[in-house]
Enzyme design. Structure first.
Site, PDB file in Angstrom:
ATOM      1  N   LYS A  54       9.398  31.002  -6.894  1.00 41.70           N
ATOM      2  CA  LYS A  54      10.443  31.846  -6.311  1.00 41.70           C
ATOM      3  C   LYS A  54      10.107  33.321  -6.534  1.00 41.70           C
ATOM      4  CE  LYS A  54      13.948  28.268  -6.868  1.00 41.70           C
ATOM      5  NZ  LYS A  54      14.962  27.643  -7.743  1.00 41.70           N
ATOM      6  N   GLN A  98      18.413  28.340 -12.914  1.00 37.61           N
ATOM      7  CA  GLN A  98      17.610  27.143 -12.649  1.00 37.61           C
ATOM      8  C   GLN A  98      18.175  25.936 -13.400  1.00 37.61           C
ATOM      9  OE1 GLN A  98      15.142  27.090 -10.366  1.00 37.61           O
ATOM     10  NE2 GLN A  98      14.833  24.917 -10.698  1.00 37.61           N
ATOM     11  N   ASP A 121      22.312  30.295  -4.396  1.00 35.97           N
ATOM     12  CA  ASP A 121      22.048  28.849  -4.411  1.00 35.97           C
ATOM     13  C   ASP A 121      23.155  28.079  -3.674  1.00 35.97           C
ATOM     14  OD1 ASP A 121      19.760  27.734  -5.518  1.00 35.97           O
ATOM     15  OD2 ASP A 121      20.438  28.019  -7.585  1.00 35.97           O
TER      16      ASP A 121
HETATM   17  N1  GUN Z   1      16.832  22.587  -9.747  1.00 37.86           N
HETATM   18  C1  GUN Z   1      16.339  21.812  -8.749  1.00 37.86           C
HETATM   19  N2  GUN Z   1      16.603  22.370  -7.554  1.00 37.86           N
HETATM   20  C2  GUN Z   1      17.264  23.515  -7.789  1.00 37.86           C
HETATM   21  C3  GUN Z   1      17.786  24.534  -6.948  1.00 37.86           C
HETATM   22  O1  GUN Z   1      17.713  24.501  -5.721  1.00 37.86           O
HETATM   23  N3  GUN Z   1      18.406  25.570  -7.583  1.00 37.86           N
HETATM   24  C4  GUN Z   1      18.511  25.628  -8.937  1.00 37.86           C
HETATM   25  N4  GUN Z   1      19.151  26.678  -9.458  1.00 37.86           N
HETATM   26  N5  GUN Z   1      18.047  24.703  -9.742  1.00 37.86           N
HETATM   27  C5  GUN Z   1      17.417  23.655  -9.168  1.00 37.86           C
END
Ligand code: GUN
Length: 293
Positions: A54, A98, A121
């Site tokens: 990211k 995350q 998100d």
């Molecule tokens: N863990 C697995 N997929 C995601 C996601 O799309 N966002 C976040 N914050 N954590 C994750």
């Protein structure tokens, strides 16, 4: 079957180019760049890979990016403090925490604390509620990426029977909602661990979205000829023939399923790249909303 691949990698590059052009034009006019922040707690290997990816993508499109790394032993109160800081920091347009989080931290309490305006998100109750009501909102990145793939490749969805395997808050539940809505107009069946006759249901799918988290779960005998198959799974399997020591496989057994599909997402290079791009798109949207204010 003349199988075609939903190439997420190429599409992600194209969309990143579009975002980068927009950011270049904004900064050339003297505006600041959009700023995406990420919080990672602990040392989970997959989470660190995702966050690094990211960060890299943010830089590629000209965003400002920051990562807040907190130790595995972080308490819920400490993480809530960081979230309060990010909620009120005027330099940050959007941020993500995350997941998964260490066991001493209640995930829902953390998500509930994120400001809906910075929740790129799309995990907070306010954004989930807005999405279900069809209001303007931040849509979670993976379902949004799936929708982008289907739209941009011109896949016919209206009136099609879409079977979704998995009911997680991050993928199954939102994608079922989005594909049943106006614009996609699918008839959606959502399957989960208690579903009976799973194979029969899968065989009825014109569009099969697999987000079940089990390596190569979907086999050829579960897929109708000519189906569109979207594989959301990402699993690392040890492989000594690879320099990295592992290879990536999905929730679908591609070696036997692909030949039956009209369209299929490869793994890797299908849904994954679009997920990150969707997060960038949400951050740009958060930026524009804040600049308007
Ligand atoms: N863990 C697995 N997929 C995601 C996601 O799309 N966002 C976040 N914050 N954590 C994750």
């Amino acid at each position: 079957m003349n199988t075609q691949f939903l190439d997420g990698k190429a599409m992600a590059l194209q969309i990143k180019d579009e975002i980068a052009n927009e950011v270049r034009s904004l900064t050339a006019q003297g505006h600041r760049a959009p700023h995406l922040a990420a919080v990672i707690v602990g040392n989970d290997g997959a989470s660190m890979t995702y966050v690094a990816s990211k960060e890299k993508s943010s830089h590629e499109v000209g965003f400002t990016s920051s990562v807040y790394r907190m130790p595995e032993t972080t308490s819920e109160a400490q993480l809530l403090e960081t979230i309060e800081f990010l909620n009120s920091d005027p330099d940050i347009d959007g941020f993500i925490v995350q997941l998964p989080l260490p066991k001493q931290i209640n995930e829902q309490r953390i998500i509930d604390a994120i400001s809906a305006d910075k929740d790129v998100d799309g995990f907070t109750p306010v954004n989930v509620g807005r999405m279900v009501l069809g209001e303007d909102c931040f849509v979670p990145a993976t379902p949004m990426g799936i929708c982008t793939l289907l739209k941009r490749f011109g896949i016919e969805t209206a009136g099609k029977h879409c079977v979704v395997l998995g009911r997680s808050n991050i993928v199954g539940t939102p994608v079922a909602n989005l594909l049943s809505r106006k614009g996609f107009d699918c008839t959606v069946t959502m399957c989960h661990s208690k579903t009976k006759n799973l194979k029969e249901l899968c065989l009825q799918a014109d569009i099969l979205v697999v987000a079940i988290g089990k390596p190569e779960f979907v086999t050829a005998d579960m897929v109708k000829d000519g189906a569109v198959v979207v594989d959301v799974g990402i699993h690392r399997i040890p492989d000594e023939t690879k320099k990295s020591g592992y290879r990536i496989i999905g929730d679908v057994k591609h070696s036997e399923v692909d030949a039956k599909c009209s369209w299929v997402t490869p793994v890797p290079g299908g849904v994954g790249p679009l997920t990150i791009v969707s997060l960038l798109q949400n951050t740009l949207k958060a930026y524009h909303k804040r600049e308007k204010k």
